[in-house]
Each structure stands twice: as structure tokens, then as C-alpha cells.
Scaffold this active site. Sequence first.
Site, PDB file in Angstrom:
ATOM      1  N   ARG A 129     -13.437  -8.586   1.726  1.00 33.11           N
ATOM      2  CA  ARG A 129     -11.998  -8.269   1.670  1.00 33.11           C
ATOM      3  C   ARG A 129     -11.225  -9.590   2.039  1.00 33.11           C
ATOM      4  O   ARG A 129     -10.330 -10.145   1.224  1.00 33.11           O
ATOM      5  CB  ARG A 129     -11.634  -7.154   2.473  1.00 33.11           C
ATOM      6  CG  ARG A 129     -12.171  -5.670   2.253  1.00 33.11           C
ATOM      7  CD  ARG A 129     -11.516  -5.323   0.897  1.00 33.11           C
ATOM      8  NE  ARG A 129     -10.173  -5.161   0.810  1.00 33.11           N
ATOM      9  CZ  ARG A 129      -9.478  -4.119   1.229  1.00 33.11           C
ATOM     10  NH1 ARG A 129      -9.744  -3.138   1.654  1.00 33.11           N
ATOM     11  NH2 ARG A 129      -7.977  -4.183   0.900  1.00 33.11           N
ATOM     12  N   CYS A 178     -16.598   1.654   0.742  1.00 34.29           N
ATOM     13  CA  CYS A 178     -15.231   0.874   1.399  1.00 34.29           C
ATOM     14  C   CYS A 178     -14.688   0.947   2.547  1.00 34.29           C
ATOM     15  O   CYS A 178     -13.965   0.102   3.081  1.00 34.29           O
ATOM     16  CB  CYS A 178     -14.133   1.048   0.253  1.00 34.29           C
ATOM     17  SG  CYS A 178     -13.461   2.732   0.320  1.00 34.29           S
ATOM     18  N   GLN A 228     -10.094  -3.969  -3.322  1.00 28.94           N
ATOM     19  CA  GLN A 228     -11.437  -3.417  -2.813  1.00 28.94           C
ATOM     20  C   GLN A 228     -12.735  -3.454  -3.737  1.00 28.94           C
ATOM     21  O   GLN A 228     -13.545  -3.886  -3.519  1.00 28.94           O
ATOM     22  CB  GLN A 228     -11.264  -2.013  -2.281  1.00 28.94           C
ATOM     23  CG  GLN A 228     -12.606  -1.399  -1.650  1.00 28.94           C
ATOM     24  CD  GLN A 228     -12.923  -2.077  -0.532  1.00 28.94           C
ATOM     25  OE1 GLN A 228     -12.241  -2.065   0.487  1.00 28.94           O
ATOM     26  NE2 GLN A 228     -14.185  -2.709  -0.258  1.00 28.94           N
ATOM     27  N   ARG A 278       1.039  -1.087  -0.070  1.00 29.49           N
ATOM     28  CA  ARG A 278       0.162   0.000   0.077  1.00 29.49           C
ATOM     29  C   ARG A 278       1.017   1.157   0.186  1.00 29.49           C
ATOM     30  O   ARG A 278       1.794   1.360   0.888  1.00 29.49           O
ATOM     31  CB  ARG A 278      -1.030  -0.012   1.174  1.00 29.49           C
ATOM     32  CG  ARG A 278      -1.586   1.170   1.606  1.00 29.49           C
ATOM     33  CD  ARG A 278      -2.541   1.107   2.381  1.00 29.49           C
ATOM     34  NE  ARG A 278      -3.809   0.517   1.711  1.00 29.49           N
ATOM     35  CZ  ARG A 278      -5.192   0.451   2.500  1.00 29.49           C
ATOM     36  NH1 ARG A 278      -5.316   1.358   3.562  1.00 29.49           N
ATOM     37  NH2 ARG A 278      -6.166   0.114   1.990  1.00 29.49           N
TER      38      ARG A 278
HETATM   39  N1  NVA Z   1     -10.009   6.784  -1.330  1.00 27.08           N
HETATM   40  C1  NVA Z   1      -9.771   6.333  -0.033  1.00 27.08           C
HETATM   41  C2  NVA Z   1      -9.676   4.838   0.151  1.00 27.08           C
HETATM   42  C3  NVA Z   1      -9.604   4.337   1.559  1.00 27.08           C
HETATM   43  C4  NVA Z   1      -9.700   2.795   1.650  1.00 27.08           C
HETATM   44  C5  NVA Z   1      -8.097   6.420   0.274  1.00 27.08           C
HETATM   45  O1  NVA Z   1      -7.375   6.407  -0.642  1.00 27.08           O
HETATM   46  O2  NVA Z   1      -7.708   7.241   1.431  1.00 27.08           O
HETATM   47  N1   CP Z   2     -11.336  -0.038   2.724  1.00 28.34           N
HETATM   48  C1   CP Z   2      -9.827  -0.195   2.895  1.00 28.34           C
HETATM   49  O1   CP Z   2      -9.188  -0.440   1.990  1.00 28.34           O
HETATM   50  O2   CP Z   2      -9.893   0.007   4.434  1.00 28.34           O
HETATM   51  P1   CP Z   2      -8.339   0.277   5.124  1.00 28.34           P
HETATM   52  O3   CP Z   2      -7.969   1.606   4.668  1.00 28.34           O
HETATM   53  O4   CP Z   2      -8.702   0.231   6.542  1.00 28.34           O
HETATM   54  O5   CP Z   2      -7.561  -0.885   4.770  1.00 28.34           O
END
Ligand code: NVA
Ligand code: CP
Length: 311
Positions: free
Chosen positions: A296, A268, A135, A105
Site C-alpha cells: 500500500r 486486503c 488497494q 475515504r
Molecule cells: N470491504 C471492506 C474493505 C476494508 C478495507 C470495507 O469496506 O469495510
Molecule cells: N485494507 C485497508 O484499506 O485497510 P484499512 O481499512 O486499515 O485502511
Amino acid sequence: MLNGKDLLSIHDLSADEVYEILDCAAKLKIMQKSGVEHKLLSGKTLGMIFEKSSTRTRVSFEVGIFQLGGTGLFLSSKDLQLGRGEPIKDTARVLARYLDGIMIRTFEQSKVEELAKYADIPVINGLTDLLHPCQVLTDLLTIREHKGKNFRALKMAYVGDGNNMTNSYLYGAAKVGMTLNVATPENYKPNQKVFENALSDAEETGAKLSWTQDPIEAVRDADIIATDTWASMGQEAEHDARKKIFAPYQVNKNLLSHASKNAIVLHCLPAYRGEEITDDVLEDNAHVIFDEAENRLHTQKAVMALTMGTI
Ligand code: NVA
Ligand code: CP
């Protein structure tokens, strides 16, 4: 089909591979619920690199690899030499000597692509500024559970910021032939290149993809409505300004009165009640939204089993 491959973007998958993931996830879900052992990744290790926060992604990947008989290693970029400037291409080649798969991530999609180029093990995109494929695959599974398998008969609307979720919804809808209407302010459209790629995939599946500034037009007769935070990770400083710009895009009861009578709402999570979604709409749809969060686990187990395993 997916054995040894990376999951960087839904656009890179064939429609068959998308269905293979969804079918495998559905099977693994049934097996887990009926207490059947499914140690498909016995002895394997997944490294999980996080340069941004996470609740769902971290816990579902870690629990998922454990349930598959393997081990997950949480690797915060703050503690890795990566955070002190070690190049991604060196990190990739080192980690590939120890691990069987990497989930990452991070901010730039290019970083995930570079990691995948240099690591000769499967790399899974756990969210970038551009995309959130795990997601959206999960959301497709959730839609199938709540609205049936015929994606081509379904109309979805996404309302809010044209962000990583919107981009991945465009890729997901295009692959399965679903109608997707996106409503965002003019200056917050989804990524243009992603839209073009998705439109080209849509030519093969018959998916109808469109953009409008008008949230009511987008949700008209929709079966599924999705939204997401107005300020994604990394955009915290813009939060107050965004709250004003996005106010007309709140998913509330008034907006939902224009959707299909049995429409479901997806989020999400994490959700910001009173901003992109009202508390009553979230709670009315909690049965769907927390299924989505649970899924998930099942979807990523399928992704890991198919890419890192031998099925
Ligand atoms: N669009 C959001 C999704 C979080 C799961 C972000 O990137 O923070
Ligand atoms: N929806 C999602 O990716 O949640 P987190 O940021 O908690 O991993």
C-alpha cells in the site's frame, strides 16, 4: 501522463496508466529499501479526509507523503465542518486553496466524484462503498511480485461478498487482461454497472471475467484467491445474518484443495479469522498478505508522485 489527474476508479485509468503506477511503485520500493532519497513531493501537502476507520490507508498515506518530502494532514470528518453539514463543493474549493492533493475515504462514490469536480487538485479515492482502487492497484503489484508480470497467464478467484474490493478487482483484472472468477451468493453479487463496464474493458485486453454462486467452481485451478470481510464498514448491523449466508464461502484448506498447487491467497485486511478466512490459511499466506499490506505504501507513493508531482 497522470500529472494533475484524479484517481477515483481503476476504470478511469488506461492500461498504460495502470502499468505506469505499478512500475513507479516497484522503483520507489527498491529506492526506499536501498536508502535512496526520493523527495519527489518536497513541500507538498496531502489532506486525508476520513469518514470511516482505517489502519493501513491512513498510516501508509501519511508515511508515504512524508517519505516523498511532503506533509500529510489527517482530517477526520468528525472535526471538519463537513461533519456539521458544510457542502462538499464548498469544502472542495476551500481545501484546494491550501493543499496539493486530497485523499478521501467515505461512503458514497458520488461524494468523491463531487469533491473531485470542485477541487482543482488531484483527488484520490481511499475507499468508498463502491470501490477501493488503491488497494487493488496494490494487489496487482503484489501479484506481479509473487506470480510474475504476465497477468494474462494468471487465473484469479474472488470468494465472498460482492463488495468494493470485488468491484475494483473486476476493474483491475479487466485492465491487465487477467482471468477473474467471482463467487458470491446470488443476492450479494458485485455491482452490475461495474460488471458491465469491466466486461467492456475486458474486450480490449482479453480478460475473462465471470460470476458463479459456486466457490469451488471459482477457485478451480486458480493461481490467486482473494477474499474480504463479509460485513464491510457500514454493514455492522448485518454481521450476524451475513455470517450464516456466507458460511459456504469461507476460504479454508478444503476450498484451496481445488486451486492450483502453488496458489497464493490475498486479503486486503482487516481479516476476521473463522469467518471469511481460516487462521491456518491466513498464516500459511502471511508472507504474501503482509507484503500486500506493505505495498500500500509503495503503490500510493507512486499514485501521489504521479498525480501530484511532475514525473
Ligand atoms: N470491504 C471492506 C474493505 C476494508 C478495507 C470495507 O469496506 O469495510
Ligand atoms: N485494507 C485497508 O484499506 O485497510 P484499512 O481499512 O486499515 O485502511
